[in-house]
Write an enzyme that holds these catalytic residues in place. Structure first.
Site, PDB file in Angstrom:
ATOM      1  N   HIS A 104       0.830  -1.207   0.000  1.00 30.26           N
ATOM      2  CA  HIS A 104       0.000   0.000   0.000  1.00 30.26           C
ATOM      3  C   HIS A 104       0.863   1.254   0.000  1.00 30.26           C
ATOM      4  CE1 HIS A 104       1.107  -0.506   4.195  1.00 30.26           C
ATOM      5  NE2 HIS A 104       0.821   0.771   4.389  1.00 30.26           N
ATOM      6  N   ASP A 106       0.586   4.894   1.980  1.00 29.45           N
ATOM      7  CA  ASP A 106      -0.175   5.392   3.129  1.00 29.45           C
ATOM      8  C   ASP A 106      -1.252   6.389   2.701  1.00 29.45           C
ATOM      9  OD1 ASP A 106       1.276   3.916   4.989  1.00 29.45           O
ATOM     10  OD2 ASP A 106       2.796   5.481   5.178  1.00 29.45           O
ATOM     11  N   HIS A 263       4.722   0.112   0.316  1.00 39.37           N
ATOM     12  CA  HIS A 263       5.450  -0.698   1.289  1.00 39.37           C
ATOM     13  C   HIS A 263       4.533  -1.762   1.878  1.00 39.37           C
ATOM     14  CE1 HIS A 263       3.696   2.659   3.516  1.00 39.37           C
ATOM     15  NE2 HIS A 263       3.627   1.860   4.572  1.00 39.37           N
ATOM     16  N   ARG A 278       4.812   5.690  14.132  1.00 35.70           N
ATOM     17  CA  ARG A 278       4.831   6.341  12.817  1.00 35.70           C
ATOM     18  C   ARG A 278       4.312   7.766  12.886  1.00 35.70           C
ATOM     19  NH1 ARG A 278       1.001   4.330   8.114  1.00 35.70           N
ATOM     20  NH2 ARG A 278       0.055   6.392   8.308  1.00 35.70           N
TER      21      ARG A 278
HETATM   22  C1  SIN Z   1       2.903   1.008   7.852  1.00 33.98           C
HETATM   23  O1  SIN Z   1       2.377   0.451   6.895  1.00 33.98           O
HETATM   24  O2  SIN Z   1       2.838   2.208   8.019  1.00 33.98           O
HETATM   25  C2  SIN Z   1       3.653   0.177   8.864  1.00 33.98           C
HETATM   26  C3  SIN Z   1       4.800  -0.550   8.270  1.00 33.98           C
HETATM   27  C4  SIN Z   1       5.449  -1.498   9.236  1.00 33.98           C
HETATM   28  O3  SIN Z   1       4.896  -1.778  10.303  1.00 33.98           O
HETATM   29  O4  SIN Z   1       6.515  -1.994   8.916  1.00 33.98           O
END
Ligand code: SIN
Length: 290
Positions: A104, A106, A263, A278
């Site tokens: 995805h 973000d 990611h 985050r």
């Molecule tokens: C996310 O998708 O923001 C989290 C990524 C992760 O936990 O590695």
């Protein structure tokens, strides 16, 4: 000769990703140092720092150098820090779908999606829990001229519904079995459209901008009609040679550019805790190909 005078930048893979050393992110960063960090982000799409000792306030202060910080909908923020999203899975959780566990970008469901995110590792399992990124410039560049010409003219509909709607894949409505508190609300059914190919405002490059988590269909087409081409693009975009994979260590920080990457968080560490924090940096309305 390196273009960087203050920081050291070492690529971790051929497609994207670089580790930066020679910087302490806890303190105030001189403008020259920050300018090099931002250049490294534009050049490498995702950058990594190791062994940082950051309080939530210092994490936010560094992230805010890139832009205003956003509050993420649907998920309970870190207490006292509405701009910090705690990404957590506990050792007792056997979830099939972890947070961020499908490819995805973000919040592509937002009218103005984020520029990027900065993820800081607090608790990391002894193995597993890596994060992967993919380079959406490369994904676009590798397509045929014929398909590029078609995609350049299309827009796609994005929505949080599959993740955060009533039957959303990560919604747990405060179930104490889950460390993250993810709740649905009326915003989950909203839809926005974005160009399928966007021009990066800083680099001027074209990036593919669809993802299997939040993209529902092409504008003006049904989901059924859109599915064959979207499925091809989802698979194509994450070809191994377009990706990098990062092994977390406590104190590591990753900053990625949401405008040209996707990611995915690996879910391969049942029986262990994982916790990262985050921040999400405000961005710009995606620019279509002229
Ligand atoms: C996310 O998708 O923001 C989290 C990524 C992760 O936990 O590695």
């Amino acid at each position: 000769m390196s273009q960087y005078k203050v920081i050291d930048v070492q690529p971790i893979a051929g497609a994207l990703g670089a580790q930066i050393s020679g910087v302490d992110l806890a303190g105030p960063l001189p403008d020259e140092t920050f300018a090099e960090i931002r250049s490294a982000l534009h050049d490498n799409l995702v950058i990594f720092f190791r062994d940082q000792q950051l309080t939530p306030a210092q994490h936010k202060a560094f992230s805010a150098r890139f832009g205003e910080l956003l509050e993420v909908p649907f998920i309970r923020a870190l207490q006292g820090h509405p701009e910090i999203l705690p990404v957590m899975k506990g050792k007792a959780e056997q979830t099939k779908r972890n947070f961020g566990g499908l490819w995805h970008t973000d919040m592509s469901y937002a009218e103005v999606p984020p520029l990027g995110s900065a993820l800081y590792a607090r608790v990391i399992p002894p193995y597993g829990g890596d994060t992967m990124w993919t380079n959406m410039y490369r994904a676009y560049d590798a397509l045929s001229d014929g398909l590029k010409a078609v995609l350049d003219t299309l827009r796609a509909v994005h929505s949080p519904v599959r993740s955060y709607g009533a039957k959303g894949a990560v919604v747990n409505n405060g179930d104490p079995a889950h460390k993250m508190d993810v709740r649905t609300d009326e915003r989950a059914s909203a839809e926005v459209t974005h160009p399928v190919v966007r021009i990066h405002p800083a680099t001027g490059k074209k990036a593919l901008y669809v993802n299997s988590t939040y993209t529902l269909r092409f504008e003006g087409m049904t989901e059924e009609e859109s599915a064959p081409l979207l499925q091809f693009l989802y698979g194509h975009a994450v070809r191994p040679e377009f990706t990098c994979r990062f092994r977390w260590t406590p104190g590591a920080l990753a900053v990625w550019d949401n405008r040209c990457t996707q990611h995915l968080a690996m879910n391969d560490y049942d029986g262990f805790d994982r916790e990262l924090h985050r921040t999400t940096i405000a961005g710009d309305r995606p620019i279509a190909v002229a």
